[in-house]
Structure formats: C-alpha cells, structure tokens
Design a protein around this motif. Structure first.
Motif: not given
Length: 177
Positions: A155-167, A169-172
């Motif tokens: 179950r991954q409904e509360r999975l943290s975003p991968n800001f440093t490893t997935s382009l 999911e980068i914060i804009v």
C-alpha cells in the motif's frame, strides 16, 4: 538480507501465514541468486499488532541453521515453513511476518556438508525460474505452496515524493510577482 511485510488485514490461520512466509523466503532466495550468494541461516519472525492493546500480544522469532549453504527457493522455503510451525500459536491475530537470511557466503565458495548432500538439480531449475520470471513478469512461476492468484503489492497511498530522484516530482516554484 530480509523480506518483511505488515499485512493489510490481520491473519490468524496457519495456512495464510505460511503462504506469506514462503513468498518472503522465495523473495530472499531471488535476492541471494541476484548477488550470487548463498545463506547458512534463516530467521523467521511473526508478531501481532502492538498498537491493538485490546488484542492478545505475541511475537516470536526462530533462527534455523541450514545443513549447507544454499540459494534454492525450494530449500529455503522448506526450512522457513518448519520454522513457522515451531513458533506459530493458534488464537492470535498476526499483523507482520518476515524472513531474514544470514550467514551469507559467495555461491562459488561454499562449505559443503559431509552428511547431507545438496540437490544439484536445484541450481539449473532456479536459473530457469529466474529467467522465465524476468522475461514474462515477476511471479510467473511460483512454488506450489504459494498462492498462484495472489500478487503482493504494498500500500503506497502515503508514499513520500521522490523530489531528488524523479524529474516528474521536482518542486516548481513560480516567482511571478
């Protein structure tokens, strides 16, 4: 090296818990083969939900020494089932279980047992199973003690975003004033 999971629903019967422990042991065996290793020891553990104070609590683990180093899913699952039989108690609601393989050695440098011989047919069988599972998808081939219809998913409904490893999911940040 470990494969452990908390269950979505609590389990009280041996058969369901055994199926999961066997699945965890198969996953550990696959990890061993991927890194060209074998193990001498396995630890199996089970535990109830410690947050549910209204239920009886129980947790137990057992370490089993294997007769020879192996990475065979068949052998590791067999000993994991024996270990589970030794620690399972009826009447409890289990929330988590796991298999940990220890005493890891290279598969090319094993101390053999003079009294118990490993089954030499397991190595090509495991290679074939790994090849077919990688070609046609994970869990295409399973052991007989695994549920053929069940695919375990976290179950991954509360999975943290991968800001440093997935382009994706980068914060804009918009700096328009």
């Amino acid at each position: 090296m470990a494969t452990t999971r908390s269950f979505a629903v609590m389990i009280s019967d041996f058969e369901s818990l055994n199926e999961r422990v066997v699945t965890f042991s198969v996953k550990c065996s696959e990890k061993l083969r991927n890194q060209k290793s074998c193990c001498n020891l396995i630890m199996v553990f089970i535990k109830t939900n410690g947050f549910r104070k209204d239920l009886q609590q129980y947790k137990k683990n057992i370490v089993v020494k294997l007769p020879y180093p192996t990475n065979s899913s068949i052998v590791i699952a067999k000993y994991a089932k024996h270990a589970l039989k030794a620690i399972f108690k009826k009447g409890y609601q289990y929330k988590k279980a796991g298999v940990i393989v220890m005493g890891i050695v290279p598969d090319t440098n094993q101390q053999l047992n003079m009294f118990v011989e490993s089954n030499q047919r397991h190595k090509p069988l495991m290679q074939t199973i790994d090849m077919l599972n990688s070609k046609y998808g994970s869990h295409t081939l399973k052991l007989g003690s695994q549920d053929p219809k069940r695919a375990w998913k976290m179950r991954q409904e509360r999975l943290s975003p991968n800001f440093t490893t997935s382009l994706n999911e980068i914060i804009v940040v918009n700096c328009n004033r």
